[in-house]
Design a protein around this motif. Structure first.
Motif, PDB file in Angstrom:
ATOM      1  N   THR A 111      40.283  36.446  50.555  1.00 25.21           N
ATOM      2  CA  THR A 111      40.201  36.954  51.922  1.00 25.21           C
ATOM      3  C   THR A 111      41.578  36.906  52.563  1.00 25.21           C
ATOM      4  O   THR A 111      42.451  36.133  52.151  1.00 25.21           O
ATOM      5  N   GLY A 112      41.756  37.728  53.581  1.00 27.30           N
ATOM      6  CA  GLY A 112      42.985  37.742  54.357  1.00 27.30           C
ATOM      7  C   GLY A 112      42.638  37.782  55.833  1.00 27.30           C
ATOM      8  O   GLY A 112      41.946  38.697  56.271  1.00 27.30           O
ATOM      9  N   ASP A 113      43.098  36.811  56.584  1.00 27.75           N
ATOM     10  CA  ASP A 113      42.805  36.732  58.010  1.00 27.75           C
ATOM     11  C   ASP A 113      43.907  37.444  58.783  1.00 27.75           C
ATOM     12  O   ASP A 113      44.999  36.920  58.985  1.00 27.75           O
ATOM     13  N   ARG A 114      43.602  38.651  59.230  1.00 27.00           N
ATOM     14  CA  ARG A 114      44.581  39.464  59.930  1.00 27.00           C
ATOM     15  C   ARG A 114      44.941  38.898  61.307  1.00 27.00           C
ATOM     16  O   ARG A 114      45.966  39.258  61.872  1.00 27.00           O
ATOM     17  N   ASN A 115      44.120  37.996  61.829  1.00 28.04           N
ATOM     18  CA  ASN A 115      44.403  37.385  63.134  1.00 28.04           C
ATOM     19  C   ASN A 115      45.521  36.356  63.069  1.00 28.04           C
ATOM     20  O   ASN A 115      46.143  36.065  64.093  1.00 28.04           O
ATOM     21  N   VAL A 116      45.771  35.793  61.893  1.00 26.18           N
ATOM     22  CA  VAL A 116      46.842  34.800  61.759  1.00 26.18           C
ATOM     23  C   VAL A 116      47.993  35.293  60.887  1.00 26.18           C
ATOM     24  O   VAL A 116      49.031  34.647  60.811  1.00 26.18           O
ATOM     25  N   CYS A 117      47.838  36.450  60.270  1.00 28.71           N
ATOM     26  CA  CYS A 117      48.879  37.020  59.410  1.00 28.71           C
ATOM     27  C   CYS A 117      50.144  37.290  60.227  1.00 28.71           C
ATOM     28  O   CYS A 117      50.080  37.821  61.339  1.00 28.71           O
ATOM     29  N   VAL A 118      51.305  36.928  59.666  1.00 28.76           N
ATOM     30  CA  VAL A 118      52.586  37.173  60.327  1.00 28.76           C
ATOM     31  C   VAL A 118      53.359  38.315  59.674  1.00 28.76           C
ATOM     32  O   VAL A 118      54.472  38.622  60.077  1.00 28.76           O
ATOM     33  N   GLY A 119      52.778  38.934  58.658  1.00 28.22           N
ATOM     34  CA  GLY A 119      53.399  40.093  58.032  1.00 28.22           C
ATOM     35  C   GLY A 119      54.572  39.792  57.123  1.00 28.22           C
ATOM     36  O   GLY A 119      55.435  40.645  56.916  1.00 28.22           O
ATOM     37  N   ALA A 120      54.615  38.601  56.549  1.00 29.16           N
ATOM     38  CA  ALA A 120      55.715  38.241  55.655  1.00 29.16           C
ATOM     39  C   ALA A 120      55.723  39.087  54.382  1.00 29.16           C
ATOM     40  O   ALA A 120      56.776  39.342  53.803  1.00 29.16           O
ATOM     41  N   GLY A 121      54.553  39.498  53.929  1.00 28.49           N
ATOM     42  CA  GLY A 121      54.451  40.373  52.766  1.00 28.49           C
ATOM     43  C   GLY A 121      54.487  39.694  51.418  1.00 28.49           C
ATOM     44  O   GLY A 121      54.491  40.367  50.392  1.00 28.49           O
ATOM     45  N   LEU A 122      54.511  38.382  51.400  1.00 27.48           N
ATOM     46  CA  LEU A 122      54.563  37.677  50.119  1.00 27.48           C
ATOM     47  C   LEU A 122      53.316  37.925  49.282  1.00 27.48           C
ATOM     48  O   LEU A 122      53.391  37.967  48.058  1.00 27.48           O
ATOM     49  N   CYS A 123      52.183  38.113  49.933  1.00 25.62           N
ATOM     50  CA  CYS A 123      50.949  38.380  49.189  1.00 25.62           C
ATOM     51  C   CYS A 123      51.048  39.704  48.429  1.00 25.62           C
ATOM     52  O   CYS A 123      50.722  39.774  47.245  1.00 25.62           O
ATOM     53  N   ALA A 124      51.513  40.743  49.103  1.00 25.30           N
ATOM     54  CA  ALA A 124      51.632  42.063  48.476  1.00 25.30           C
ATOM     55  C   ALA A 124      52.688  42.070  47.381  1.00 25.30           C
ATOM     56  O   ALA A 124      52.537  42.769  46.372  1.00 25.30           O
ATOM     57  N   LEU A 125      53.734  41.301  47.555  1.00 26.32           N
ATOM     58  CA  LEU A 125      54.777  41.211  46.525  1.00 26.32           C
ATOM     59  C   LEU A 125      54.315  40.405  45.318  1.00 26.32           C
ATOM     60  O   LEU A 125      54.653  40.732  44.178  1.00 26.32           O
ATOM     61  N   THR A 126      53.543  39.363  45.563  1.00 29.35           N
ATOM     62  CA  THR A 126      53.110  38.457  44.499  1.00 29.35           C
ATOM     63  C   THR A 126      51.913  38.992  43.724  1.00 29.35           C
ATOM     64  O   THR A 126      51.843  38.827  42.505  1.00 29.35           O
TER      65      THR A 126
END
Length: 64
Positions: free
Chosen positions: A4-19
């Motif tokens: 899951t990904g909580d868009r309310n606390v996401c800061v947009g670092a992008g490490l998830c998409a890169l990893t």
């Protein structure tokens, strides 16, 4: 495994998409988008690593 990904606390670092690009992406605002809530076993390691790297704790992995 469930991701899951909580868009309310996401800061947009992008490490998830890169990893784990098979599992995560970012929308136009840079927020986490889960592409595969139940990833294939070959993506489990990367999904766990993405959760560990997430600076805001928005990405979560639970074992089912």
């Amino acid at each position: 495994m469930r991701v899951t990904g909580d868009r309310n606390v996401c800061v947009g670092a992008g490490l998830c998409a890169l990893t784990a690009p098979e599992v995560f992406d970012q929308d136009d605002d840079g927020l986490v988008t889960v592409l595969t809530p139940r990833p294939e076993p070959r993506a489990h390691r990367a999904a766990r690593q993405a959760a560990d790297l997430c600076p805001s704790g928005a990405v979560r992995v639970t074992e089912e």
